[in-house]
Design a protein around this motif. Structure first.
Motif, PDB file in Angstrom:
ATOM      1  N   ARG A 167       0.575  -1.057   0.157  1.00  0.00           N
ATOM      2  CA  ARG A 167      -0.162   0.244  -0.071  1.00  0.00           C
ATOM      3  C   ARG A 167       1.335   0.909  -0.834  1.00  0.00           C
ATOM      4  NH1 ARG A 167      -4.258  -0.505   4.558  1.00  0.00           N
ATOM      5  NH2 ARG A 167      -2.902  -1.116   6.118  1.00  0.00           N
ATOM      6  N   ILE A 168       2.341   1.338   0.748  1.00  0.00           N
ATOM      7  CA  ILE A 168       2.945   2.560   0.741  1.00  0.00           C
ATOM      8  C   ILE A 168       3.091   2.611  -0.546  1.00  0.00           C
ATOM      9  CG2 ILE A 168       4.619   3.573   2.037  1.00  0.00           C
ATOM     10  CD1 ILE A 168       4.076   1.908   4.423  1.00  0.00           C
ATOM     11  N   LYS A 169       3.990   1.845  -1.147  1.00  0.00           N
ATOM     12  CA  LYS A 169       4.529   1.425  -2.123  1.00  0.00           C
ATOM     13  C   LYS A 169       3.273   2.142  -3.194  1.00  0.00           C
ATOM     14  CE  LYS A 169       7.190  -1.249  -6.069  1.00  0.00           C
ATOM     15  NZ  LYS A 169       7.231  -0.061  -6.194  1.00  0.00           N
ATOM     16  N   ALA A 170       2.012   1.928  -3.359  1.00  0.00           N
ATOM     17  CA  ALA A 170       1.850   2.524  -4.588  1.00  0.00           C
ATOM     18  C   ALA A 170       0.855   3.458  -4.261  1.00  0.00           C
ATOM     19  CB  ALA A 170       0.720   1.079  -4.636  1.00  0.00           C
ATOM     20  N   ASN A 171       1.432   4.352  -3.377  1.00  0.00           N
ATOM     21  CA  ASN A 171       1.195   5.732  -2.970  1.00  0.00           C
ATOM     22  C   ASN A 171       2.569   6.052  -3.286  1.00  0.00           C
ATOM     23  OD1 ASN A 171      -1.380   6.602  -1.374  1.00  0.00           O
ATOM     24  ND2 ASN A 171      -0.832   4.860  -0.578  1.00  0.00           N
ATOM     25  N   VAL A 172       3.359   6.020  -2.622  1.00  0.00           N
ATOM     26  CA  VAL A 172       4.582   6.790  -2.966  1.00  0.00           C
ATOM     27  C   VAL A 172       5.054   6.548  -4.646  1.00  0.00           C
ATOM     28  CG1 VAL A 172       5.784   6.641  -0.840  1.00  0.00           C
ATOM     29  CG2 VAL A 172       6.580   4.507  -2.487  1.00  0.00           C
ATOM     30  N   ASP A 173       4.493   5.931  -5.591  1.00  0.00           N
ATOM     31  CA  ASP A 173       4.728   5.835  -6.361  1.00  0.00           C
ATOM     32  C   ASP A 173       3.532   6.266  -7.155  1.00  0.00           C
ATOM     33  OD1 ASP A 173       7.155   4.533  -6.069  1.00  0.00           O
ATOM     34  OD2 ASP A 173       6.311   2.579  -6.418  1.00  0.00           O
ATOM     35  N   GLY A 174       2.147   6.280  -6.716  1.00  0.00           N
ATOM     36  CA  GLY A 174       1.528   7.069  -8.060  1.00  0.00           C
ATOM     37  C   GLY A 174       0.244   8.442  -6.996  1.00  0.00           C
ATOM     38  N   GLN A 175      -0.661   7.949  -7.009  1.00  0.00           N
ATOM     39  CA  GLN A 175      -1.275   9.221  -6.182  1.00  0.00           C
ATOM     40  C   GLN A 175      -1.242   9.281  -4.629  1.00  0.00           C
ATOM     41  OE1 GLN A 175      -5.377   9.367  -7.138  1.00  0.00           O
ATOM     42  NE2 GLN A 175      -6.049  11.087  -5.473  1.00  0.00           N
ATOM     43  N   PHE A 176      -1.252  10.365  -3.849  1.00  0.00           N
ATOM     44  CA  PHE A 176      -0.398  10.190  -3.076  1.00  0.00           C
ATOM     45  C   PHE A 176      -1.916  10.125  -1.758  1.00  0.00           C
ATOM     46  CE2 PHE A 176       1.925  11.460   1.772  1.00  0.00           C
ATOM     47  CZ  PHE A 176       2.624  10.817   1.968  1.00  0.00           C
ATOM     48  N   ASN A 177      -1.989   9.132  -0.943  1.00  0.00           N
ATOM     49  CA  ASN A 177      -3.027   8.971  -0.110  1.00  0.00           C
ATOM     50  C   ASN A 177      -3.063   9.429   1.647  1.00  0.00           C
ATOM     51  OD1 ASN A 177      -5.470   8.290   1.963  1.00  0.00           O
ATOM     52  ND2 ASN A 177      -6.371   9.154   0.130  1.00  0.00           N
ATOM     53  N   ARG A 178      -2.382  10.470   1.999  1.00  0.00           N
ATOM     54  CA  ARG A 178      -1.327  10.605   3.415  1.00  0.00           C
ATOM     55  C   ARG A 178      -2.488   9.669   4.886  1.00  0.00           C
ATOM     56  NH1 ARG A 178       2.397  13.277   5.276  1.00  0.00           N
ATOM     57  NH2 ARG A 178       1.625  15.320   3.169  1.00  0.00           N
ATOM     58  N   GLU A 179      -3.481   9.379   4.227  1.00  0.00           N
ATOM     59  CA  GLU A 179      -4.104   8.823   5.738  1.00  0.00           C
ATOM     60  C   GLU A 179      -3.840   6.688   5.357  1.00  0.00           C
ATOM     61  OE1 GLU A 179      -5.905   9.655   7.666  1.00  0.00           O
ATOM     62  OE2 GLU A 179      -6.780  11.817   7.676  1.00  0.00           O
ATOM     63  N   GLU A 180      -4.054   6.918   3.923  1.00  0.00           N
ATOM     64  CA  GLU A 180      -3.426   5.423   4.097  1.00  0.00           C
ATOM     65  C   GLU A 180      -2.494   5.109   3.927  1.00  0.00           C
ATOM     66  OE1 GLU A 180      -3.858   3.947  -0.192  1.00  0.00           O
ATOM     67  OE2 GLU A 180      -4.553   1.651   0.869  1.00  0.00           O
ATOM     68  N   VAL A 181      -1.413   6.315   4.040  1.00  0.00           N
ATOM     69  CA  VAL A 181       0.047   6.008   4.539  1.00  0.00           C
ATOM     70  C   VAL A 181       0.402   5.938   5.782  1.00  0.00           C
ATOM     71  CG1 VAL A 181       2.611   6.709   4.686  1.00  0.00           C
ATOM     72  CG2 VAL A 181       0.711   5.882   2.339  1.00  0.00           C
ATOM     73  N   VAL A 182       0.228   6.731   6.908  1.00  0.00           N
ATOM     74  CA  VAL A 182      -0.680   6.388   8.623  1.00  0.00           C
ATOM     75  C   VAL A 182      -0.913   5.227   8.627  1.00  0.00           C
ATOM     76  CG1 VAL A 182      -1.621   7.795   9.780  1.00  0.00           C
ATOM     77  CG2 VAL A 182      -0.376   9.237   8.077  1.00  0.00           C
ATOM     78  N   ARG A 183      -1.739   4.916   7.798  1.00  0.00           N
ATOM     79  CA  ARG A 183      -2.553   3.910   8.641  1.00  0.00           C
ATOM     80  C   ARG A 183      -1.413   2.645   8.372  1.00  0.00           C
ATOM     81  NH1 ARG A 183      -7.376   5.483   6.297  1.00  0.00           N
ATOM     82  NH2 ARG A 183      -7.247   4.198   4.716  1.00  0.00           N
ATOM     83  N   ALA A 184      -0.935   2.539   7.233  1.00  0.00           N
ATOM     84  CA  ALA A 184       0.160   1.152   7.312  1.00  0.00           C
ATOM     85  C   ALA A 184       1.063   1.363   7.569  1.00  0.00           C
ATOM     86  CB  ALA A 184       0.033   1.148   5.350  1.00  0.00           C
ATOM     87  N   ALA A 185       1.762   2.859   7.879  1.00  0.00           N
ATOM     88  CA  ALA A 185       2.815   2.800   8.073  1.00  0.00           C
ATOM     89  C   ALA A 185       2.676   2.304  10.075  1.00  0.00           C
ATOM     90  CB  ALA A 185       3.529   4.143   8.279  1.00  0.00           C
ATOM     91  N   ASN A 186       1.629   3.042  10.755  1.00  0.00           N
ATOM     92  CA  ASN A 186       1.375   2.727  11.924  1.00  0.00           C
ATOM     93  C   ASN A 186       0.993   1.305  12.230  1.00  0.00           C
ATOM     94  OD1 ASN A 186       1.455   5.275  12.590  1.00  0.00           O
ATOM     95  ND2 ASN A 186      -0.978   5.505  12.730  1.00  0.00           N
ATOM     96  N   SER A 187       0.645   0.727  11.278  1.00  0.00           N
ATOM     97  CA  SER A 187       0.432  -0.728  11.544  1.00  0.00           C
ATOM     98  C   SER A 187       2.063  -1.747  11.655  1.00  0.00           C
ATOM     99  CB  SER A 187      -0.654  -1.405  10.691  1.00  0.00           C
ATOM    100  OG  SER A 187       0.050  -2.878  10.355  1.00  0.00           O
ATOM    101  N   THR A 188       3.435  -1.277  10.729  1.00  0.00           N
ATOM    102  CA  THR A 188       3.809  -2.105  10.294  1.00  0.00           C
ATOM    103  C   THR A 188       4.397  -1.604  11.824  1.00  0.00           C
ATOM    104  OG1 THR A 188       4.118  -1.623   7.939  1.00  0.00           O
ATOM    105  CG2 THR A 188       6.287  -1.307   9.478  1.00  0.00           C
ATOM    106  N   ALA A 189       4.951   0.058  12.286  1.00  0.00           N
ATOM    107  CA  ALA A 189       5.811   0.134  13.677  1.00  0.00           C
ATOM    108  C   ALA A 189       5.121  -0.541  14.521  1.00  0.00           C
ATOM    109  CB  ALA A 189       5.397   1.718  12.892  1.00  0.00           C
ATOM    110  N   ALA A 190       3.769  -0.362  14.388  1.00  0.00           N
ATOM    111  CA  ALA A 190       3.145  -0.979  15.711  1.00  0.00           C
ATOM    112  C   ALA A 190       3.675  -2.655  15.823  1.00  0.00           C
ATOM    113  CB  ALA A 190       1.760  -0.728  15.802  1.00  0.00           C
ATOM    114  N   ILE A 191       3.085  -2.900  14.653  1.00  0.00           N
ATOM    115  CA  ILE A 191       3.818  -4.845  14.850  1.00  0.00           C
ATOM    116  C   ILE A 191       5.749  -5.179  15.238  1.00  0.00           C
ATOM    117  CG2 ILE A 191       4.508  -6.232  13.129  1.00  0.00           C
ATOM    118  CD1 ILE A 191       1.366  -5.729  11.539  1.00  0.00           C
ATOM    119  N   ALA A 192       6.151  -3.812  14.390  1.00  0.00           N
ATOM    120  CA  ALA A 192       7.752  -4.528  14.933  1.00  0.00           C
ATOM    121  C   ALA A 192       8.403  -3.824  16.097  1.00  0.00           C
ATOM    122  CB  ALA A 192       8.277  -2.780  13.894  1.00  0.00           C
TER     123      ALA A 192
END
Lengths: 155, 155
Positions: A48-73
Motif C-alpha cells: 500500500r505504501i509503495k502504491a502511494n509513493v509511486d502514484g497518487q499520494f493518500n496520506r491517510e492510507e500511508v499513515v494507517r499502513a505505517a502505523n500498523s508496520t511500526a506497531a508490529i515491529a
C-alpha cells in the motif's frame, strides 16, 4: 499509543516465554504460522505504501499502513522465533535459516534497525511530503532486505 | 503514532482501491492471504494478552500486543474485502461468508465496534491494572465474536 523502545525487543523472548508458562504454550506450528502471517501483513502494508509513493499520494492510507508496520515491529517479534520453531511447517515450511536462531547479537542489531526505521516512517508519514515518505520507505526496505539476505531461505 | 478515527474505516475501501489503481492490483488470492494473515496476527496478540490477564501480568508485553492490535484494526481492513475476493484460496479457502460483502452498514458497525474497543484496550493497557485490562480484553473479544458469528464459516 505508547511506543516500546528498540532495546526492549531484546528481552521480548524471555518475557513472552514467562507469560506463556502460565498457560499451555502454543504449538511450534502455531508460532510458525503466526510468524509467517506477520510478514504477510507487513507485505500488505508495504504494498500500500509503495502504491502511494509511486502514484497518487493518500496520506491517510500511508499513515494507517505505517502505523500498523511500526506497531508490529515494536510488538516483540523475537517471541516468534522461540526455541522449538527452528524447523517446522506453519502455512508452509519455515523460510527461516538456522542461523537466525543462533546469531543473537547480529539478529538483534538488524531487528533494532528495522524497528528504528519503521518508527521513523510512522513519524514522517504524518507530515512529510511524498518524496520524504518515499525516501524513508526505501530506508525501511533496506532493513527488511538486510535480514532476508542473511536469514531467509530463497524462494 | 497517530490513530485514525473509527469513522474513517468506512472510506478505507474506496481509498485503497484508488491507490491500487496506480499499479497492478494484487491478485485476489494475495488479498485473501493477507486477510487471513491479519487474523492470525490478531490471534497471536490475543493469545499473549490472555496469558497476561490470566497469569503473571507483564505490562510491557500487553502494551505491545494491544498497540499492534489497535494499529491493525485502524489500518483499513475493509480493503482486504475488495470485490473479487468473495471466493478463493489464500492460505486456505476463504472463511468469509458471502454476506460480509453485502451487509455494508451492519459490517461497518461491527468493524467500528472492533476498532473502538481495540483503541480502548491500547489506552487501558498503559495504566490500567490487570483486572481493568482483562475486562476490556473481554469487551474486545465480544466484538470479534459478533463478526465471526455472522460472517465467518464455522471450522
Amino acid at each position: 499509543m505508547k511506543q516500546v523502545k528498540p532495546f526492549l525487543i531484546a528481552v521480548a523472548l524471555s518475557v513472552t516465554a514467562s507469560a506463556f508458562a502460565q498457560q499451555a504454550a502454543p504449538k511450534p506450528e502455531t508460532v510458525i504460522k503466526w510468524r509467517q502471517s506477520v510478514y504477510q501483513v507487513l507485505a500488505w502494508n508495504s504494498s500500500r505504501i509503495k502504491a502511494n509513493v509511486d502514484g497518487q499520494f493518500n496520506r491517510e492510507e500511508v499513515v494507517r499502513a505505517a502505523n500498523s508496520t511500526a506497531a508490529i515491529a515494536n510488538s516483540g517479534l523475537g517471541a516468534l522465533y522461540a526455541p522449538g520453531t527452528e524447523q517446522g511447517k506453519g502455512w508452509h515450511d519455515t523460510s527461516a535459516k538456522p542461523e537466525i536462531f543462533k546469531d543473537g547479537k547480529k539478529v538483534g542489531d538488524l531487528a533494532g534497525n528495522f524497528v528504528r526505521e519503521a518508527n521513523e516512517l510512522a513519524k514522517i508519514a504524518v507530515n512529510g511530503d511524498q518524496a520524504a515518505v518515499k525516501a524513508q520507505f526505501g530506508k525501511l526496505g533496506q532493513t527488511c532486505k538486510a535480514c532476508h539476505d542473511d536469514y531467509k531461505v530463497k524462494d
